[in-house]
Motif scaffolding. Structure first.
Motif, mmCIF file in Angstrom:
data_model
loop_
_atom_site.group_PDB
_atom_site.id
_atom_site.type_symbol
_atom_site.label_atom_id
_atom_site.label_comp_id
_atom_site.label_asym_id
_atom_site.label_seq_id
_atom_site.Cartn_x
_atom_site.Cartn_y
_atom_site.Cartn_z
ATOM 1 N N PHE A 26 0.814 -1.214 0.000
ATOM 2 C CA PHE A 26 0.000 0.000 0.000
ATOM 3 C C PHE A 26 0.852 1.271 0.000
ATOM 4 C CE2 PHE A 26 -2.746 -3.143 2.318
ATOM 5 C CZ PHE A 26 -3.620 -3.358 1.261
ATOM 6 N N CYS A 27 2.139 1.123 -0.294
ATOM 7 C CA CYS A 27 3.025 2.285 -0.409
ATOM 8 C C CYS A 27 3.341 2.522 -1.883
ATOM 9 C CB CYS A 27 4.333 2.058 0.353
ATOM 10 S SG CYS A 27 4.130 1.916 2.141
ATOM 11 N N ALA A 28 3.198 3.762 -2.323
ATOM 12 C CA ALA A 28 3.501 4.113 -3.707
ATOM 13 C C ALA A 28 4.557 5.215 -3.713
ATOM 14 C CB ALA A 28 2.237 4.582 -4.419
ATOM 15 N N PRO A 29 5.431 5.250 -4.750
ATOM 16 C CA PRO A 29 6.486 6.270 -4.793
ATOM 17 C C PRO A 29 5.981 7.620 -5.285
ATOM 18 C CG PRO A 29 6.674 4.822 -6.687
ATOM 19 C CD PRO A 29 5.561 4.265 -5.836
ATOM 20 N N TYR A 30 4.655 7.791 -5.323
ATOM 21 C CA TYR A 30 4.052 9.037 -5.797
ATOM 22 C C TYR A 30 2.832 9.340 -4.915
ATOM 23 C CZ TYR A 30 1.714 5.117 -8.048
ATOM 24 O OH TYR A 30 1.106 3.901 -8.292
ATOM 25 N N PRO A 31 2.319 10.546 -4.941
ATOM 26 C CA PRO A 31 1.122 10.865 -4.156
ATOM 27 C C PRO A 31 -0.083 10.066 -4.640
ATOM 28 C CG PRO A 31 2.202 12.856 -4.925
ATOM 29 C CD PRO A 31 2.838 11.715 -5.665
ATOM 30 N N VAL A 32 -0.918 9.635 -3.724
ATOM 31 C CA VAL A 32 -2.122 8.873 -4.060
ATOM 32 C C VAL A 32 -3.343 9.669 -3.583
ATOM 33 C CG1 VAL A 32 -3.424 6.747 -3.630
ATOM 34 C CG2 VAL A 32 -0.940 6.648 -3.911
ATOM 35 N N ASP A 33 -4.272 9.921 -4.496
ATOM 36 C CA ASP A 33 -5.502 10.642 -4.150
ATOM 37 C C ASP A 33 -6.649 9.650 -4.004
ATOM 38 O OD1 ASP A 33 -4.504 13.236 -6.391
ATOM 39 O OD2 ASP A 33 -4.398 13.253 -4.208
ATOM 40 N N LEU A 34 -7.334 9.712 -2.874
ATOM 41 C CA LEU A 34 -8.444 8.804 -2.593
ATOM 42 C C LEU A 34 -9.709 9.606 -2.332
ATOM 43 C CD1 LEU A 34 -6.599 6.464 -0.064
ATOM 44 C CD2 LEU A 34 -7.020 6.001 -2.483
ATOM 45 N N ILE A 35 -10.848 9.053 -2.731
ATOM 46 C CA ILE A 35 -12.145 9.658 -2.453
ATOM 47 C C ILE A 35 -12.874 8.749 -1.466
ATOM 48 C CG2 ILE A 35 -14.293 10.539 -3.427
ATOM 49 C CD1 ILE A 35 -11.743 11.880 -4.511
ATOM 50 N N ILE A 36 -13.331 9.315 -0.355
ATOM 51 C CA ILE A 36 -14.014 8.539 0.683
ATOM 52 C C ILE A 36 -15.447 9.033 0.791
ATOM 53 C CG2 ILE A 36 -14.032 7.898 3.123
ATOM 54 C CD1 ILE A 36 -11.020 8.287 3.159
ATOM 55 N N ALA A 37 -16.407 8.124 0.660
ATOM 56 C CA ALA A 37 -17.821 8.493 0.737
ATOM 57 C C ALA A 37 -18.493 7.699 1.847
ATOM 58 C CB ALA A 37 -18.515 8.220 -0.601
#
Length: 212
Positions: A26-37
């Motif tokens: 769950f680690c990425a070398p770039y920013p991760v954008d998530l949407i939570i509803a």
């Protein structure tokens, strides 16, 4: 075909070492954008859906109703349990404990979260990893305003930001009657861990009206 988390390439300072609290996957070398509803019409209490910015489901949260303790489970899109949350009842600071998979055994404890102080106008939570038994200094902290959905997660007792949350206004959130917000997870930070923190943050603030 399944796709990975959608990304944005803002100039975030990458962390030298991975912060893999739940798993390196769950680690990425770039920013991760998530949407939570979160469904405002609570047909099934405590349920969240977490997608990437393209609408691909990544995680979901389910609550276990009629259990003796408040309990939630974070699942991936294929219904595999990632972590389980359990509220420690009869504690002043609303402590939540988080375990690997569907476990509730202390040997599988990953981290715990509690309010920094009993009375607070703004949100302030301390996060302690299982290895931090003394809890002299928190491993992560969350600060901001839950009401405005504007919170920042820091590494330890420092100014190093690992994730930021902000409210997302969209036609979809109005039409579907969902409380929707977005989270940007910084590079090399465990985004499943950040999702778990946001879920606990919501649970603690939902309880605030009954507690304070």
């Amino acid at each position: 075909m399944a796709t990975g988390p959608a990304t944005s390439y803002a100039p975030y300072p990458p962390l030298v070492n991975q912060m893999a609290i739940i798993s390196p996957q769950f680690c990425a070398p770039y920013p991760v954008d998530l949407i939570i509803a979160r469904k405002l019409l609570k047909l099934s209490e405590g349920n969240f859906g977490v997608t990437d910015v393209n609408g691909n489901l990544m995680f979901k949260v389910k609550g276990k109703l009629f259990s003796l303790r408040d309990r939630r489970i974070l699942l991936d899109a294929a219904d595999n349990p990632i972590v389980s949350f359990q509220q420690k009842i009869l504690t002043v600071h609303r402590r939540w404990k988080v375990f690997k998979g569907d476990s509730s055994d202390d040997k599988d404890l990953l981290f715990s979260v509690k309010k920094s102080s009993l009375l607070q106008m703004k949100t302030k939570l301390d996060v302690y990893l299982a290895s931090n038994t003394k809890e002299d200094i928190c491993d992560f902290k969350i600060e901001g305003s839950w009401f405005e959905r504007s919170c920042t997660i820091y590494a330890g007792n420092s100014s190093t930001i690992v994730a930021q949350m902000h409210r997302k206004h969209s036609v979809q959130s109005i039409v579907l009657g969902k409380d929707t917000f977005s989270v940007t997870v910084y590079p090399n930070v465990d985004y499943a861990f950040i999702v778990a923190l946001v879920v606990i943050l919501e649970e603690i603030n939902e309880d605030r009206k009954d507690e304070d």
